[in-house]
Every structure is written in C-alpha cells, then in structure tokens.
Motif scaffolding. Sequence first.
Motif, short mmCIF file in Angstrom:
data_model
loop_
_atom_site.label_atom_id
_atom_site.label_comp_id
_atom_site.label_asym_id
_atom_site.label_seq_id
_atom_site.Cartn_x
_atom_site.Cartn_y
_atom_site.Cartn_z
N ASN A 38 -5.88 9.91 21.80
CA ASN A 38 -5.03 8.83 21.31
C ASN A 38 -5.69 7.45 21.46
O ASN A 38 -5.02 6.45 21.55
CB ASN A 38 -3.67 8.86 22.00
N GLU A 39 -7.03 7.43 21.52
CA GLU A 39 -7.79 6.19 21.58
C GLU A 39 -8.14 5.76 20.15
O GLU A 39 -8.55 6.57 19.34
CB GLU A 39 -9.09 6.38 22.37
N ILE A 40 -7.99 4.47 19.86
CA ILE A 40 -8.29 3.97 18.53
C ILE A 40 -9.79 3.97 18.31
O ILE A 40 -10.55 3.40 19.10
CB ILE A 40 -7.70 2.56 18.31
N VAL A 41 -10.22 4.62 17.23
CA VAL A 41 -11.63 4.71 16.87
C VAL A 41 -11.97 3.64 15.84
O VAL A 41 -13.02 3.02 15.90
CB VAL A 41 -11.96 6.12 16.32
N GLY A 42 -11.09 3.44 14.85
CA GLY A 42 -11.35 2.48 13.79
C GLY A 42 -10.22 2.42 12.79
O GLY A 42 -9.10 2.84 13.09
N LYS A 43 -10.56 1.93 11.59
CA LYS A 43 -9.58 1.82 10.51
C LYS A 43 -10.17 2.39 9.23
O LYS A 43 -11.38 2.26 8.97
CB LYS A 43 -9.22 0.36 10.26
N VAL A 44 -9.32 2.99 8.40
CA VAL A 44 -9.73 3.51 7.11
C VAL A 44 -9.97 2.32 6.18
O VAL A 44 -9.08 1.49 5.99
CB VAL A 44 -8.66 4.44 6.50
N ILE A 45 -11.19 2.23 5.62
CA ILE A 45 -11.48 1.13 4.71
C ILE A 45 -11.67 1.60 3.28
O ILE A 45 -11.63 0.80 2.36
CB ILE A 45 -12.70 0.31 5.16
N ASP A 46 -11.86 2.92 3.07
CA ASP A 46 -12.04 3.42 1.71
C ASP A 46 -11.85 4.93 1.69
O ASP A 46 -12.00 5.60 2.70
CB ASP A 46 -13.44 3.08 1.21
N ILE A 47 -11.50 5.45 0.51
CA ILE A 47 -11.44 6.88 0.24
C ILE A 47 -12.45 7.12 -0.88
O ILE A 47 -12.38 6.47 -1.92
CB ILE A 47 -10.04 7.33 -0.21
N VAL A 58 -14.47 5.14 7.55
CA VAL A 58 -13.81 4.50 8.69
C VAL A 58 -14.76 3.47 9.30
O VAL A 58 -15.92 3.79 9.59
CB VAL A 58 -13.41 5.55 9.75
N LYS A 59 -14.25 2.27 9.50
CA LYS A 59 -15.02 1.23 10.18
C LYS A 59 -14.62 1.26 11.65
O LYS A 59 -13.44 1.12 11.99
CB LYS A 59 -14.74 -0.14 9.58
N ALA A 60 -15.59 1.45 12.52
CA ALA A 60 -15.33 1.55 13.96
C ALA A 60 -14.85 0.21 14.51
O ALA A 60 -15.30 -0.85 14.07
CB ALA A 60 -16.58 1.99 14.69
N VAL A 61 -13.94 0.25 15.48
CA VAL A 61 -13.45 -0.97 16.11
C VAL A 61 -14.52 -1.59 17.00
O VAL A 61 -14.59 -2.80 17.14
CB VAL A 61 -12.15 -0.75 16.93
N LYS A 62 -15.37 -0.76 17.60
CA LYS A 62 -16.49 -1.21 18.42
C LYS A 62 -17.73 -0.44 17.98
O LYS A 62 -17.66 0.77 17.79
CB LYS A 62 -16.23 -0.92 19.90
N PRO A 63 -18.86 -1.12 17.83
CA PRO A 63 -20.08 -0.42 17.38
C PRO A 63 -20.50 0.72 18.30
O PRO A 63 -21.01 1.74 17.85
CB PRO A 63 -21.14 -1.51 17.35
N GLY A 64 -20.26 0.60 19.59
CA GLY A 64 -20.69 1.63 20.54
C GLY A 64 -19.86 2.89 20.50
O GLY A 64 -20.26 3.92 21.04
N ILE A 65 -18.72 2.84 19.87
CA ILE A 65 -17.82 4.01 19.86
C ILE A 65 -18.40 5.17 19.07
O ILE A 65 -18.11 6.32 19.36
CB ILE A 65 -16.42 3.61 19.37
N VAL A 66 -19.25 4.88 18.09
CA VAL A 66 -19.80 5.95 17.26
C VAL A 66 -20.74 6.85 18.06
O VAL A 66 -20.95 8.00 17.70
CB VAL A 66 -20.52 5.40 16.01
N SER A 67 -21.30 6.36 19.15
CA SER A 67 -22.20 7.19 19.96
C SER A 67 -21.43 8.30 20.67
O SER A 67 -22.02 9.30 21.08
CB SER A 67 -22.96 6.34 20.97
N PHE A 68 -20.12 8.14 20.83
CA PHE A 68 -19.30 9.17 21.48
C PHE A 68 -18.79 10.22 20.50
O PHE A 68 -18.30 11.26 20.91
CB PHE A 68 -18.11 8.53 22.20
N LEU A 69 -18.90 9.93 19.21
CA LEU A 69 -18.42 10.88 18.20
C LEU A 69 -19.51 11.87 17.84
O LEU A 69 -20.66 11.49 17.66
CB LEU A 69 -17.97 10.13 16.94
N LYS A 70 -19.13 13.12 17.73
CA LYS A 70 -20.06 14.15 17.33
C LYS A 70 -19.63 14.69 15.97
O LYS A 70 -18.49 14.55 15.57
CB LYS A 70 -20.05 15.29 18.35
#
Length: 88
Positions: A38-47, A58-70
């Motif tokens: 339930n942590e915010i990752v980002g926002k949908v910017i396009d389909i 999806v645009k990440a809320v913080k640039p470092g968050i993408v390193s945690f996504l697999k």
Amino acid sequence: MRPLGSVLHITRSKYIIVKIHDKKNLPLLGSEVLDANNEIVGKVIDIIGPVDRPFAVVKAVKPGIVSFLKSSTFLFYRTKKMGKGKRQ
C-alpha cells in the motif's frame, strides 16, 4: 484498491511500463499506483499499446523507487476523488 497489472519494463527515463491486468477496467490518468504494501509508487500518466493489450505508463513519485521494483511485480491503483467543479 484495484489491480493494475505487472511491471513489464523500466525505461531509461525511469518510467514504469505496466502490462494492464484487466483491459475492460482501465485506470484514469492521474490515478495513484501502489505496491502490495500500500505504498505509493507513482501516477498513471498514459495508456499505450493496442486495444487488446494495453499498457500503463507510470511516473515514479521518487526516482529511487524504481530500483525496488522487479519485473513481474504486481501493482495496484486507486483513483483520487475529485472535488465539485474539478476536472481531471
């Protein structure tokens, strides 16, 4: 919270490409994207993509968050409630 889909790819620009789980229930642009905790990752910017296989950008809320996504991490979304007279 609604299911969005699984992470397919992360671009060089740190955008997250998500393969949409249910093509009949697409998220609205601006919807918040969350992980299983339930942590915010980002926002949908396009389909993007074909109608029968859409993808969410999806645009990440913080640039470092993408390193945690697999790849294949499942994400969820929720639509913000808009106040009276507000447009999205």
